[in-house]
Design a protein around this motif. Structure first.
Motif, PDB file in Angstrom:
ATOM      1  N   LEU A  78       0.632  -1.133   0.022  1.00  0.00           N
ATOM      2  CA  LEU A  78      -0.077   0.004  -0.064  1.00  0.00           C
ATOM      3  C   LEU A  78       1.008   1.226   0.242  1.00  0.00           C
ATOM      4  CD1 LEU A  78      -3.058  -1.087   2.223  1.00  0.00           C
ATOM      5  CD2 LEU A  78      -2.822  -1.200  -0.249  1.00  0.00           C
TER       6      LEU A  78
ATOM      7  N   ILE B 265       0.601   3.564  -3.191  1.00  0.00           N
ATOM      8  CA  ILE B 265      -0.253   4.225  -3.657  1.00  0.00           C
ATOM      9  C   ILE B 265      -0.235   5.808  -3.797  1.00  0.00           C
ATOM     10  CG2 ILE B 265      -2.839   5.265  -2.728  1.00  0.00           C
ATOM     11  CD1 ILE B 265      -3.274   2.372  -1.573  1.00  0.00           C
TER      12      ILE B 265
ATOM     13  N   ILE C  52      -7.655   7.134  -1.792  1.00  0.00           N
ATOM     14  CA  ILE C  52      -8.758   6.311  -2.228  1.00  0.00           C
ATOM     15  C   ILE C  52      -9.740   6.181  -1.259  1.00  0.00           C
ATOM     16  CG2 ILE C  52      -7.499   5.154  -4.179  1.00  0.00           C
ATOM     17  CD1 ILE C  52      -7.138   2.751  -2.205  1.00  0.00           C
TER      18      ILE C  52
ATOM     19  N   LEU D 183     -12.923   3.817   0.066  1.00  0.00           N
ATOM     20  CA  LEU D 183     -13.776   2.432   0.060  1.00  0.00           C
ATOM     21  C   LEU D 183     -15.002   2.730   0.492  1.00  0.00           C
ATOM     22  CD1 LEU D 183     -11.117   0.041   2.129  1.00  0.00           C
ATOM     23  CD2 LEU D 183     -11.158   0.854  -0.572  1.00  0.00           C
TER      24      LEU D 183
ATOM     25  N   ILE E 142      -8.079  -2.806   6.499  1.00  0.00           N
ATOM     26  CA  ILE E 142      -7.182  -2.238   5.034  1.00  0.00           C
ATOM     27  C   ILE E 142      -7.198  -0.569   5.193  1.00  0.00           C
ATOM     28  CG2 ILE E 142      -7.377  -1.681   2.905  1.00  0.00           C
ATOM     29  CD1 ILE E 142      -8.838  -4.345   2.209  1.00  0.00           C
TER      30      ILE E 142
ATOM     31  N   ILE F 137      -6.033   5.779   2.554  1.00  0.00           N
ATOM     32  CA  ILE F 137      -7.498   5.174   2.419  1.00  0.00           C
ATOM     33  C   ILE F 137      -8.276   5.487   3.384  1.00  0.00           C
ATOM     34  CG2 ILE F 137      -8.315   2.846   2.151  1.00  0.00           C
ATOM     35  CD1 ILE F 137      -5.469   1.634   1.394  1.00  0.00           C
TER      36      ILE F 137
ATOM     37  N   ILE G 156     -13.800   0.662  -4.739  1.00  0.00           N
ATOM     38  CA  ILE G 156     -12.765   1.268  -4.360  1.00  0.00           C
ATOM     39  C   ILE G 156     -12.622   2.554  -5.691  1.00  0.00           C
ATOM     40  CG2 ILE G 156     -10.371   1.050  -4.406  1.00  0.00           C
ATOM     41  CD1 ILE G 156     -10.467  -1.829  -4.282  1.00  0.00           C
TER      42      ILE G 156
ATOM     43  N   LEU H 236      -6.592  -1.779  -5.620  1.00  0.00           N
ATOM     44  CA  LEU H 236      -6.213  -0.938  -4.453  1.00  0.00           C
ATOM     45  C   LEU H 236      -5.063  -0.165  -5.286  1.00  0.00           C
ATOM     46  CD1 LEU H 236      -6.355  -2.674  -1.204  1.00  0.00           C
ATOM     47  CD2 LEU H 236      -7.796  -1.187  -1.729  1.00  0.00           C
TER      48      LEU H 236
ATOM     49  N   GLY I 119      -5.597   3.606  -6.978  1.00  0.00           N
ATOM     50  CA  GLY I 119      -4.514   4.591  -6.146  1.00  0.00           C
ATOM     51  C   GLY I 119      -3.537   5.414  -6.916  1.00  0.00           C
TER      52      GLY I 119
END
Length: 526
Positions: free
Chosen positions: A14, A17, A21, A23, A43, A50, A66, A93, A97
């Motif tokens: 991650l 990214i 982003i 969720l 997450i 995120i 997402i 993801l 991202g």
């Protein structure tokens, strides 16, 4: 839901990214919704880029989108993408991202150039090894092109929807409400179906390639081994494969590959392809061979004609096209394929939860399929042509301990019955000649393999079963053309056997090339 090790791995991914982003969750009050909510929060806790937003506005619950913050760029999952789909979740993801894809640039440009509103829906099962490729390809397309959207749906969680749309095999893809395709599909294949000019462009690129020292047709274990062994000899090597990995991609657990106590087919296939590419082999994936034109004289160039019209030339050719599931060849089988007739119990088994199914075949594959399905479906009827099962004794003992399995021997399936989907089958008792009908919803065919050699008829010597006849060096009846793996007369169709046979064929091709007369080598160089 994520253990400490998985969290650590995910956190490492991650960091790539680039854009924030969110969720966007759509949840109900059921246990699965609570499970998904927990996963999304876990997450989000691993990255400052995120966040979780709850809207509950999607018709499918549990589901989540997402989405890149402040844009319409995103993908949706209906269900909880764990199991084989966890990789799809991670890639989604990253790509939403802003992390760039590793897809070829010409393919990326082709996706961006697709016109029209394209809304894709893919039904998957968490145990399906072929589904992630399709889900990941369509997710990437949705990220690259604002006119494309995609939702990946866990068929096991949305049973009413699956039944209404008669989804009896996964992956199953719908485009704008109409069935688009089923089974494993690569990104390039999907683009080719949407872009009518893609195949012509691909053929043009293939025609422009210089002749190879060694051209390998097929990308399974035998083809991969041939490629590595010949490339390490300093030869110019190409691999033309309909799908790199071959039947290994459809293999769930592998426990007899020497030095590897356990692996899974897709993982092994990916490792094979990576090693092949590390040796500077020209891998031409998604290419189906249609015709082989042998050289007219010693040291001349052989030619392989591909389905898209492309032509590849080579000093030597190694045929490693493998084999495919054998079909029953009875009325109704083709008509109801993916409508109740299936060939992969691991992929499609979950779609038949609580239903009645049959397994055709009493060898190891058939008995293993029956054992696996017995834990999912209401009842399994195993039908074997012979007077007794041919599976290993340990498998037969396990099968015999299952209360929801019935075994019928000396039985020949004569017809698949159904209307818009499978409703049963008819078999003939080989002892009495009487026919019997069985009512059921699914039929899993497990009756062995047939070599992929129809395109080689009248080119190299084949057995009556269609296997390529080879000698101890993997040589065929045509000078300079070799063969290896499940498409040949090698007696045991095993991954480790194919690897050894591919290595032998590769070394034999090298030996053939270095022993060509000097005048032939000079003519080739000219």
């Amino acid at each position: 839901m994520l253990d400490a090790h998985l969290k650590q791995q995910l956190e490492g991914y991650l960091v790539h990214i680039r854009e924030p982003i969110e969720l966007v969750a759509s949840l109900g009050e059921d246990a699965k919704s609570l499970e998904l909510e927990g996963l999304l929060n876990e997450i989000a806790g691993l990255s400052g880029k995120i966040s979780v937003v709850r809207k509950d506005d999607d018709k499918r619950k549990p589901s989540f989108m997402i989405r890149r913050v402040g844009t319409d760029i995103g993908v949706r999952f209906a269900g909880i993408p764990m199991g084989h789909e966890f990789t799809s979740l991670v890639l989604a993801l990253l790509q939403v991202g802003g992390h760039p894809s590793k897809a070829a640039q010409d393919v990326i440009e082709a996706v961006k150039g697709l016109e029209g509103e394209l809304h894709f829906e893919t039904y998957f099962s968490l145990s399906c090894q072929n589904c992630p490729d399709v889900v990941q390809a369509l997710n990437l397309m949705a990220v690259l092109n604002p006119r494309i959207s995609h939702v990946a749906i866990d068929g096991a969680l949305f049973k009413e929807e699956v039944d209404a749309r008669q989804v009896l095999a996964v992956p199953m893809v719908f485009l704008n409400g109409q069935q688009f395709g089923s089974g494993r599909m690569e990104l390039e294949q999907i683009v080719a179906k949407l872009d009518t000019g893609a195949e012509a462009k691909a053929a043009e690129k293939l025609n422009a390639k210089d002749a190879f020292d060694v051209l390998i047709v097929g990308g399974g274990p035998a083809g991969a081994a041939s490629a590595i062994y010949t490339a390490r000899k300093g030869l110019r090597v190409g691999v033309a494969a309909e799908r790199f990995g071959g039947q290994v991609l459809d293999t769930m657990g592998i426990e007899n590959f020497i030095s590897v106590s356990y692996t899974e087919g897709p993982k092994l296939a990916a490792q094979m392809e990576a090693q092949v590419r590390e040796n500077d082999v020209d891998v031409m994936n998604l290419q189906r061979a249609d015709k082989l034109i042998p050289a007219t004289h010693e040291g001349g160039l052989h030619e392989v004609v591909l389905a898209n019209g492309g032509r590849l030339r080579a000093k030597t050719v190694i045929l490693s096209t493998g084999a495919r599931w054998r079909q029953m060849g009875v009325p109704g089988e083709e008509e109801f394929k993916n409508k109740g007739v299936a060939y992969c119990p691991h992929c499609d088994g979950p779609l038949f939860k609580g239903k009645r199914v049959a397994v055709i075949g009493g060898g190891n594959s058939g008995v293993e399929a029956a054992i696996d399905l017995a834990g999912i479906v209401a009842h399994v009827t195993l039908i074997e042509y012979d007077s007794q099962l041919r599976a290993d004794a340990v498998l037969q003992r396990k099968l015999g301990s299952l209360s929801n399995v019935k075994v019928i021997t000396s039985a020949m399936t004569t017809r698949v019955n159904g209307t818009d989907k499978v409703t049963g089958l008819t078999y003939k008792d080989r002892n009495s000649g009487e026919e019997h009908d069985i009512e059921l919803e699914g039929i899993f065919v497990q009756i062995g393999l047939v070599p992929n050699t129809e395109w080689l008829k009248d080119t190299v010597a084949l057995t009556p079963r269609g296997e390529i006849e080879i000698d101890a060096h993997g040589a065929t009846s045509q000078p300079g053309i070799f063969a290896a793996g499940d498409c040949t007369t090698v007696p045991y169709k095993q991954i480790v056997v194919a690897v050894g046979a591919g290595s032998t064929a590769g070394l034999a091709a090298f030996d053939y090339l270095i022993r060509l007369p000097a005048e032939v080598i000079e003519a080739q160089a000219a």
